[in-house]
Design a protein around this motif. Structure first.
Motif: not given
Length: 53
Positions: A43-47, A49-52
């Protein structure tokens, strides 16, 4: 050195919790359990992409 100790504690806790699930829930839906475990681990991968934005 504290990083390695923390990682060891995290891995040991994860293994202990999976062992508790195996021991306590005999009628577990294994495919759902394994897929949800992998999704939580990744799930850190989703975070990222969301942070950018």
């Amino acid at each position: 050195m504290s990083f390695f100790i923390g990682e060891f504690v995290k891995i040991a806790t994860t293994i202990a919790l999976i062992g508790a699930v195996v021991w306590l829930y005999h009628d577990l839906n294994w495919p759902a359990f394994i897929v949800s475990f992998i999704v939580v681990l990744k799930s850190y991968i989703i975070l990222l992409f969301r942070h950018r934005s």
